[in-house]
Write an enzyme that holds these catalytic residues in place. Sequence first.
Site, PDB file in Angstrom:
ATOM      1  N   LYS A 124       0.864  -1.182   0.000  1.00 50.61           N
ATOM      2  CA  LYS A 124       0.000   0.000   0.000  1.00 50.61           C
ATOM      3  C   LYS A 124       0.898   1.229   0.000  1.00 50.61           C
ATOM      4  O   LYS A 124       2.058   1.169   0.429  1.00 50.61           O
ATOM      5  CB  LYS A 124      -0.886   0.023   1.250  1.00 50.61           C
ATOM      6  CG  LYS A 124      -2.138   0.872   1.093  1.00 50.61           C
ATOM      7  CD  LYS A 124      -3.221   0.145   0.308  1.00 50.61           C
ATOM      8  CE  LYS A 124      -4.517   0.940   0.287  1.00 50.61           C
ATOM      9  NZ  LYS A 124      -5.601   0.205  -0.393  1.00 50.61           N
ATOM     10  N   GLY A 137     -21.276   6.339   4.025  1.00 49.20           N
ATOM     11  CA  GLY A 137     -20.358   6.712   2.958  1.00 49.20           C
ATOM     12  C   GLY A 137     -20.905   6.267   1.619  1.00 49.20           C
ATOM     13  O   GLY A 137     -20.979   5.064   1.345  1.00 49.20           O
ATOM     14  N   VAL A 138     -21.307   7.219   0.780  1.00 43.83           N
ATOM     15  CA  VAL A 138     -21.877   6.867  -0.528  1.00 43.83           C
ATOM     16  C   VAL A 138     -21.020   7.458  -1.644  1.00 43.83           C
ATOM     17  O   VAL A 138     -21.505   8.092  -2.580  1.00 43.83           O
ATOM     18  CB  VAL A 138     -23.354   7.319  -0.641  1.00 43.83           C
ATOM     19  CG1 VAL A 138     -24.247   6.402   0.154  1.00 43.83           C
ATOM     20  CG2 VAL A 138     -23.547   8.768  -0.202  1.00 43.83           C
ATOM     21  N   VAL A 176     -17.589   3.500  -3.803  1.00 44.49           N
ATOM     22  CA  VAL A 176     -18.102   2.152  -3.536  1.00 44.49           C
ATOM     23  C   VAL A 176     -19.524   2.197  -2.988  1.00 44.49           C
ATOM     24  O   VAL A 176     -20.405   1.456  -3.429  1.00 44.49           O
ATOM     25  CB  VAL A 176     -17.174   1.398  -2.554  1.00 44.49           C
ATOM     26  CG1 VAL A 176     -17.783   0.054  -2.151  1.00 44.49           C
ATOM     27  CG2 VAL A 176     -15.797   1.188  -3.181  1.00 44.49           C
ATOM     28  N   GLY A 177     -19.761   3.076  -2.022  1.00 42.67           N
ATOM     29  CA  GLY A 177     -21.041   3.104  -1.324  1.00 42.67           C
ATOM     30  C   GLY A 177     -22.231   3.317  -2.234  1.00 42.67           C
ATOM     31  O   GLY A 177     -23.269   2.659  -2.092  1.00 42.67           O
ATOM     32  N   HIS A 178     -22.108   4.225  -3.196  1.00 46.84           N
ATOM     33  CA  HIS A 178     -23.274   4.503  -4.042  1.00 46.84           C
ATOM     34  C   HIS A 178     -23.590   3.326  -4.955  1.00 46.84           C
ATOM     35  O   HIS A 178     -24.750   3.072  -5.279  1.00 46.84           O
ATOM     36  CB  HIS A 178     -23.070   5.803  -4.848  1.00 46.84           C
ATOM     37  CG  HIS A 178     -22.412   5.636  -6.174  1.00 46.84           C
ATOM     38  ND1 HIS A 178     -21.042   5.661  -6.333  1.00 46.84           N
ATOM     39  CD2 HIS A 178     -22.926   5.438  -7.418  1.00 46.84           C
ATOM     40  CE1 HIS A 178     -20.740   5.509  -7.612  1.00 46.84           C
ATOM     41  NE2 HIS A 178     -21.851   5.358  -8.282  1.00 46.84           N
TER      42      HIS A 178
END
Length: 361
Positions: free
Chosen positions: A83, A183-184, A187-189
Amino acid sequence: MTDVFGLSHKDQTRHEQVVFCADDKSGLYAIIAIHNTALGPGLGGTRFYPYPDESAALADVLNLSRAMAYKNALAGLDHGGGKAVIIGDPATDKSEALLRAYGKFVQSLGGRYYTACDVGTYSEDMDVIARESSYVTGRTPANGGAGDSSILTAYGVYQGMRAAARHAFGETSLCGRRVGVEGVGKVGHRLVEHILDEGGEVVVCDVDELAVGRVRQRHPQVEVVSDAAALKRADIDVYAPCALGGALDDTAVAELRAKIVCGGANNQLAHPGVEKQLADRGVLYAPDYVVNSGGVIQVADEIAGFDMDRAKARAGQIFDTTLKIFAIADDEGVPPAVAADRLAERRMSEVGRLRGIWLGR
């Protein structure tokens, strides 16, 4: 300057390599961490984030790279954990010069680390980094890449959520279930879309009002709560943390009303022991690095020439892997997070050992 050797013994000894990267003219200050290369070269995204100080950035990259080692192992990939973090505000500090300087440092590792997108970086950024490095994935389709890795990240979380529903509720379907998504963003949306398509109900929150507005504009039936604390206290069946890590601390666990935790965020547990607290309260935790591995499956597939059908089929196996972890947890009387760690470590040991077999020239 951060004293790397002042870190805990565990943090020191479990990382093969930590590289500090600086270029004053472009403003680059980054840290690359390679947790291990037992299964192959490290693979993990580059996070561009305004950390308060170097110590916070170092702690994050060490945690994230370790999680990537376990994630890649359980995803069945021939990659170790790596990372990187770039310290700064991507909205104001990101530039071509900075990204290309960063690419020089990635290239200098000679293939021990492959980078991709993460918070604050996008496929277009990977195209710029790739002008200086051969070890970049998650690129745009125009440049031979797979594009946005959040597509399969969200799909994998959805598969993990279906597996958790089967284990906790006795049926795979999310129809009629109430899911809280914290959290959208990228990924979230997308996860919201999967849940709604199956007939589930969704409650969301996000510090970014524009992100919430975009979801509500497309899906006016989605409910919005004021903040993450309110979401955890809400009457929901599933809590899906999809923002930054550390969402589950002692207070959150005590207030959580959901029976399942399954989301896309990395490092959701604020500290060791939270997994036991969840288990003691009867909350089923789907380990984050298991269910959110669809993105790394997508970018790993790109290295050999991307095929969406092949990558999606592999991401679909997250359902089976998640069920296997729940079964091991039940059989061994441990939380699912412990069972997942054991399964990942077993693969790193058994398959990683094969790299040491000498077959001559």
